[in-house]
Design a protein around this motif. Structure first.
Motif, short mmCIF file in Angstrom:
data_model
loop_
_atom_site.label_atom_id
_atom_site.label_comp_id
_atom_site.label_asym_id
_atom_site.label_seq_id
_atom_site.Cartn_x
_atom_site.Cartn_y
_atom_site.Cartn_z
N THR A 21 45.65 44.99 56.97
CA THR A 21 44.73 45.72 56.10
C THR A 21 44.96 45.37 54.64
OG1 THR A 21 44.68 47.54 57.68
CG2 THR A 21 43.95 48.03 55.45
N VAL A 24 43.46 41.98 53.86
CA VAL A 24 42.00 42.04 53.65
C VAL A 24 41.69 42.57 52.25
CG1 VAL A 24 39.88 43.18 54.41
CG2 VAL A 24 41.46 42.24 56.10
N VAL A 25 42.39 43.61 51.84
CA VAL A 25 42.18 44.16 50.50
C VAL A 25 42.52 43.12 49.43
CG1 VAL A 25 43.02 45.90 48.85
CG2 VAL A 25 42.46 46.56 51.19
N ILE A 27 42.46 39.86 49.73
CA ILE A 27 41.44 38.80 49.73
C ILE A 27 40.19 39.25 49.00
CG2 ILE A 27 39.84 37.52 51.22
CD1 ILE A 27 42.17 37.31 53.23
N LEU A 28 39.75 40.47 49.25
CA LEU A 28 38.57 40.98 48.56
C LEU A 28 38.81 41.11 47.06
CD1 LEU A 28 37.38 43.67 51.12
CD2 LEU A 28 36.35 41.44 50.65
N ALA A 29 40.01 41.56 46.69
CA ALA A 29 40.34 41.67 45.27
C ALA A 29 40.40 40.29 44.63
CB ALA A 29 41.68 42.40 45.09
N ARG A 31 38.77 37.60 45.55
CA ARG A 31 37.40 37.09 45.41
C ARG A 31 36.72 37.68 44.18
NH1 ARG A 31 33.79 37.72 50.39
NH2 ARG A 31 32.39 36.61 49.00
N HIS A 32 36.99 38.95 43.93
CA HIS A 32 36.40 39.62 42.77
C HIS A 32 37.02 39.14 41.47
CE1 HIS A 32 34.17 42.71 40.73
NE2 HIS A 32 35.28 43.14 40.15
#
Length: 88
Positions: A21, A24-25, A27-29, A31-32
């Motif tokens: 988890t 995933v967080v 990776i999303l951070a 990308r942003h």
């Protein structure tokens, strides 16, 4: 002295789910925060620290690490928060 029951396996699986988890967080951070190198470094350090702690904690159920786990978890969350402020 080891626990012959299923508790060590459940603990290990719980830490693996938590690390997944957090991955995933992160990776999303990332990308942003693609245009902010300082934020990317903070995200990478937080991810490495948390996954290292999760791996160690999941493997050492017979020797609890009472001080290390909360410290690394809080530092990882704070690093993500600082990265979010840098991106903003």
């Amino acid at each position: 002295m080891t626990d012959p029951g299923l508790q060590p396996e459940r603990t290990h699986l719980a830490w693996r789910r938590t690390a997944l988890t957090f991955t995933v967080v992160a990776i999303l951070a990332a990308r942003h925060a693609a245009d902010h190198p300082a934020a990317l470094v903070l995200i990478a350090v937080a991810w490495l620290a948390f996954c290292g702690t999760a791996y160690t904690r999941g493997r050492t159920t017979t020797r609890p690490l009472p001080h290390l786990t909360p410290v690394v978890t809080v530092c990882s969350v704070l690093a993500l928060a600082v990265a979010a402020v840098l991106v903003r």
